[in-house]
Write an enzyme that holds these catalytic residues in place. Structure first.
Site, PDB file in Angstrom:
ATOM      1  CB  CYS A   1      50.809  44.690  28.735  1.00 27.51           C
ATOM      2  SG  CYS A   1      49.927  45.825  29.799  1.00 27.51           S
TER       3      CYS A   1
ATOM      4  NE  ARG B   1      50.618  39.474  25.797  1.00 25.13           N
ATOM      5  CZ  ARG B   1      50.697  38.356  26.486  1.00 25.13           C
ATOM      6  NH1 ARG B   1      50.417  37.213  25.897  1.00 25.13           N
ATOM      7  NH2 ARG B   1      51.060  38.356  27.745  1.00 25.13           N
TER       8      ARG B   1
ATOM      9  CD1 TRP C   1      43.078  45.118  29.093  1.00 25.42           C
ATOM     10  CD2 TRP C   1      43.962  44.980  31.141  1.00 25.42           C
ATOM     11  NE1 TRP C   1      42.065  44.840  29.973  1.00 25.42           N
ATOM     12  CE2 TRP C   1      42.569  44.745  31.230  1.00 25.42           C
ATOM     13  CE3 TRP C   1      44.710  44.941  32.316  1.00 25.42           C
ATOM     14  CZ2 TRP C   1      41.931  44.474  32.435  1.00 25.42           C
ATOM     15  CZ3 TRP C   1      44.071  44.673  33.519  1.00 25.42           C
ATOM     16  CH2 TRP C   1      42.704  44.446  33.566  1.00 25.42           C
TER      17      TRP C   1
ATOM     18  CG  ASN D   1      52.804  41.722  30.384  1.00 26.68           C
ATOM     19  OD1 ASN D   1      51.763  42.067  30.930  1.00 26.68           O
ATOM     20  ND2 ASN D   1      53.013  40.491  29.955  1.00 26.68           N
ATOM     21  N   GLY D   2      52.860  43.491  33.402  1.00 31.10           N
ATOM     22  CA  GLY D   2      52.709  42.893  34.728  1.00 31.10           C
ATOM     23  C   GLY D   2      52.449  43.964  35.755  1.00 31.10           C
TER      24      GLY D   2
ATOM     25  CD  GLU E   1      31.461  30.555  27.690  1.00 27.52           C
ATOM     26  OE1 GLU E   1      31.790  30.857  28.841  1.00 27.52           O
ATOM     27  OE2 GLU E   1      32.115  30.901  26.694  1.00 27.52           O
TER      28      GLU E   1
ATOM     29  CE  LYS F   1      32.537  34.097  25.167  1.00 26.18           C
ATOM     30  NZ  LYS F   1      33.238  33.051  25.831  1.00 26.18           N
TER      31      LYS F   1
ATOM     32  CD  GLU G   1      34.164  37.549  27.331  1.00 30.65           C
ATOM     33  OE1 GLU G   1      35.358  37.667  27.598  1.00 30.65           O
ATOM     34  OE2 GLU G   1      33.716  36.585  26.668  1.00 30.65           O
TER      35      GLU G   1
ATOM     36  CG  HIS H   1      14.337  30.079  44.874  1.00 28.76           C
ATOM     37  ND1 HIS H   1      13.451  29.758  45.881  1.00 28.76           N
ATOM     38  CD2 HIS H   1      14.512  28.941  44.157  1.00 28.76           C
ATOM     39  CE1 HIS H   1      13.124  28.479  45.790  1.00 28.76           C
ATOM     40  NE2 HIS H   1      13.755  27.967  44.749  1.00 28.76           N
TER      41      HIS H   1
ATOM     42  CE  LYS I   1      41.849  34.279  23.131  1.00 25.20           C
ATOM     43  NZ  LYS I   1      40.425  33.908  23.192  1.00 25.20           N
TER      44      LYS I   1
HETATM   45  C1  AGP Z   1      36.474  34.309  27.732  1.00 27.90           C
HETATM   46  O1  AGP Z   1      35.632  34.700  26.703  1.00 27.90           O
HETATM   47  C2  AGP Z   1      37.012  35.418  28.509  1.00 27.90           C
HETATM   48  N1  AGP Z   1      37.738  36.312  27.681  1.00 27.90           N
HETATM   49  C3  AGP Z   1      37.651  35.148  29.848  1.00 27.90           C
HETATM   50  O2  AGP Z   1      36.625  34.876  30.741  1.00 27.90           O
HETATM   51  C4  AGP Z   1      38.685  33.999  29.924  1.00 27.90           C
HETATM   52  O3  AGP Z   1      38.036  32.780  29.762  1.00 27.90           O
HETATM   53  C5  AGP Z   1      39.418  34.037  31.265  1.00 27.90           C
HETATM   54  O4  AGP Z   1      40.106  35.255  31.383  1.00 27.90           O
HETATM   55  C6  AGP Z   1      40.374  32.888  31.437  1.00 27.90           C
HETATM   56  O5  AGP Z   1      41.353  32.887  30.453  1.00 27.90           O
HETATM   57  P1  AGP Z   1      42.274  31.626  30.209  1.00 27.90           P
HETATM   58  O6  AGP Z   1      41.420  30.551  29.646  1.00 27.90           O
HETATM   59  O7  AGP Z   1      43.320  32.092  29.256  1.00 27.90           O
HETATM   60  O8  AGP Z   1      42.850  31.222  31.524  1.00 27.90           O
END
Ligand code: AGP
Length: 634
Positions: free
Chosen positions: A2, A27, A80, A106-107, A509, A513, A516, A532, A629
């Site tokens: 947010c 955000r 969000w 926000n929160g 990773e 990616k 996401e 396994h 983000k």
């Molecule tokens: C990364 O592509 C993601 N959007 C997410 O996993 C992110 O890395 C995670 O939320 C942690 O965020 P930060 O690095 O701001 O703590």
């Protein structure tokens, strides 16, 4: 998550509010809204106007374009969703029943259920599913009481009412409040969620993050926990939770030139992938200049006396940052010989390991605001401080891209990865910066503990110095290759990523990616685990991406890849070119480098692969659904 933006001054604010939200849209972007006070007769009885819209900010901005909203003070929010579906009704700002008070938050207000019961008793009916709506109602009740007690309807009365309401709220939040009867007042407060004040010329701002201030002012001041501020067209008054006036010098925004500009790229994510050679070069110039001696190979601002005491390390992080931590954990153990464990910050908080002596706790977060990581760090500090035993002291370090964040304020030692602002929700260049910081720590520990010879330290340092050029070549090469391949995977439902050793976190990773941004289900596995269980999933419809880098586990990964190929899986290699690589149906070649530095390169084709599949599918790469983000809720 947010974004809050608020302005007070002497010009019309609705377009400023929309611009501010645009810079904070990373955000959260499931709905948005603004509230302004139209001070119709230039007296103290303005009219509160609100416009809200479901979906991206563009929907709200076209509503405002069609029907402009007047006012010199306003609050704005991009959401969000945590409580209640992302629809117009649940979008912020929220109002009290009289329509005089508007609030953005926000929160999370943890005790909102209990507080809504109190409101119900007073005959107040909530109209949304959010935890925020209780706040304007509570403020309304406080004001009603104050006015009944003879107070005037002015900004001090508003401030007092908000202070009283804050005292009953539990949770982590930041808020901004306006009242139609005080068109010259804006009240904002923070409790563990980010909020900064901006000082302009004859106008003042408040935002969840500094990018919203760019172009308006360079002077900003982050609010601290429990602080509340009254903004008027004449200035800002800042108070702590006991009502004591606070005086702190503001800071100046730096690096604004790096602010969100897509240049000629279609998406921020692609631009940020392309910025990685520069990220690496800046990092090397700053922390790994050639003139440093092998007994002190890295220019990190961490005292040697702290590092000397360390016997083990624990790393706390989420998502991509945790993957960087895992690469770091491998390096710290295998290269520098320091026992290291990597935790999901969200799990650590509720199931911490028994306290270990002389432990360095490292928090990793590109945003420096991730609620889970901050909460885990705070919990660890608290339990270590409470032992009062020097062996269990809280030695800590943060690795972040935002030193002006809660990380920067709460942690004594912070490594600034200096990647420049990252707008794409999928982290790319900050992942590289985080990994590089772990290489720096590894070199430092390895030399301090004399775990590696000066020559080995020099070799790793020199290998790192070659990375910017290698990255640049790789990006050029694999951008077009992954673009050409993207159409093959548009209908794909599942992908398996395999890696081992130092490249296992890169398999995780790569899978993250892809999930996401392309919404394709993907799993990363240590290649040896394939047989396994996951091998049961394989057929011609499930591609396997295999990270096969010459080194300790090269032959093993090649055999694991063969097992996948034997099940008809389409095999995509990230490997060197040579006779062995002929088994791959598609190959992203990487140069022959030491296995130690390989994760810095192997991740690049995976970023581009995910990017091009998502872009080919026409998806919103920079703002994927359901994500944000900066994850400021637990
Ligand atoms: C990364 O592509 C993601 N959007 C997410 O996993 C992110 O890395 C995670 O939320 C942690 O965020 P930060 O690095 O701001 O703590």
């Amino acid at each position: 998550m947010c974004g809050i933006f608020a302005v007070i001054g002497s010009r019309e604010v609705s377009s400023l509010l929309i611009d501010g939200l645009r810079k904070l849209e990373y955000r959260g972007y499931d709905s948005a809204g603004i509230a302004t006070i139209d001070n119709l007769n230039n007296d103290q009885n303005g009219q509160l106007n609100v416009t809200k819209s479901k979906g991206k900010l563009i929907n709200l901005s076209s509503l405002i374009k069609k029907k402009p909203q007047k006012g010199h003070v306003g609050i704005a929010h991009t959401r969000w969703a945590t409580h209640g579906k992302p629809n117009e009704r649940n979008a912020h700002p929220h109002l009290d029943s009289s329509g005089q008070f508007a609030v953005v938050q926000n929160g999370i207000i943890e005790n909102y259920r209990e507080l809504s019961k109190r409101l119900k008793v007073k005959g107040i009916k909530l109209t949304t599913e959010t935890d925020t709506e209780i706040i304007p109602h509570l403020i309304g009740l406080e004001i009603e009481e104050s006015l009944a007690n003879g107070l005037s309807p002015n900004e001090q009365t508003l401030l007092l009412a908000v202070q009283k309401v804050l005292a009953v709220l539990e949770g982590t939040y930041a808020i901004a409040v306006i009242w139609s009867r005080t068109p010259n007042a804006l009240v904002v407060a923070r409790e563990q969620a980010p909020l900064v004040l901006g000082f302009g010329e004859g106008e003042f701002f408040c935002a969840s993050d500094t990018p919203a201030l760019v172009g308006l002012t360079r002077t900003f001041l982050p609010l601290r926990d429990h602080e509340i501020a009254l903004l008027t067209p004449l200035g800002i008054e800042l108070y702590d939770d006991d009502g004591n006036r606070q005086h702190r010098a503001p800071s100046l925004l730096k690096g604004m030139e790096l602010f969100a500009d897509k240049r000629n790229f279609r998406h921020f994510m692609l631009k940020e992938i392309y910025e990685q050679p520069e990220t690496a070069q800046l990092w090397i110039d700053r922390f790994l200049p050639v003139e440093l001696p092998s007994h002190n190979p890295v220019a990190f601002p961490i005292s040697k006396s702290i590092l000397e005491q360390i016997e083990q390390i624990q790393i706390l992080a989420c998502g991509t940052s945790r993957h960087a931590g895992m690469v770091g954990g491998h390096l710290l153990e295998q290269f520098a010989g320091v026992p290291t464990k990597v935790y999901f910050a969200s799990e650590f908080r509720y199931a911490p390991p028994p306290l270990s002596p002389n432990t360095l706790t490292i928090g990793v977060s590109q945003s420096g605001e991730t609620a889970d990581t901050l909460a885990a760090l705070r919990m660890e500090k608290e339990r270590r401080d409470s032992t009062k035993d020097a062996n269990f002291s809280f030695h800590h370090l943060g690795i972040t891209n935002r030193v002006d964040s809660s990380f920067g304020r709460e942690l004594d030692n912070v490594i600034d990865i200096g990647s420049g602002i990252e707008i794409g929700v999928a982290a790319t260049k900050t992942f590289l910066g985080q990994m590089l910081s772990f290489y720096g720590l590894t070199l430092q520990f390895a030399s301090l503990r004399q775990k590696r010879s000066p020559q080995e330290i020099l070799d790793l340092s020199n290998d790192l110095r070659l990375i910017p050029k290698q990255l640049s070549d790789l990006i050029k090469k694999h951008d077009s290759l992954s673009k050409d391949l993207a159409h093959l995977f548009v209908e794909t439902k599942d992908v398996i990523f395999l890696g081992r050793g130092i490249n296992y976190p890169i398999a995780l990773e790569g899978a993250l990616k892809l999930k996401e941004i392309s919404y394709i289900h993907a799993q990363g596995y240590p290649a040896g685990e394939l047989k396994h269980g996951p091998i049961a999933l394989l057929d011609q419809h499930v591609p396997v991406v295999s990270l096969a880098v010459p080194g300790v586990v090269y032959e093993k990964v090649l055999s694991n890849s063969q097992e996948a190929k034997a099940r008809d899986a389409r095999l995509i290699g990230v490997s060197i070119s040579g006779p062995e690589s002929e088994m791959f149906d598609e190959l992203f070649t990487i140069p022959k480098v030491s296995e130690w530095v390989s994760p810095l390169l192997t991740v690049v084709p995976l970023q581009l692969f995910s990017y091009h599949i998502a872009a080919h599918k026409g998806l919103d790469v920079d703002q994927p659904r359901n994500l944000a983000k900066c994850v400021t809720v637990e």
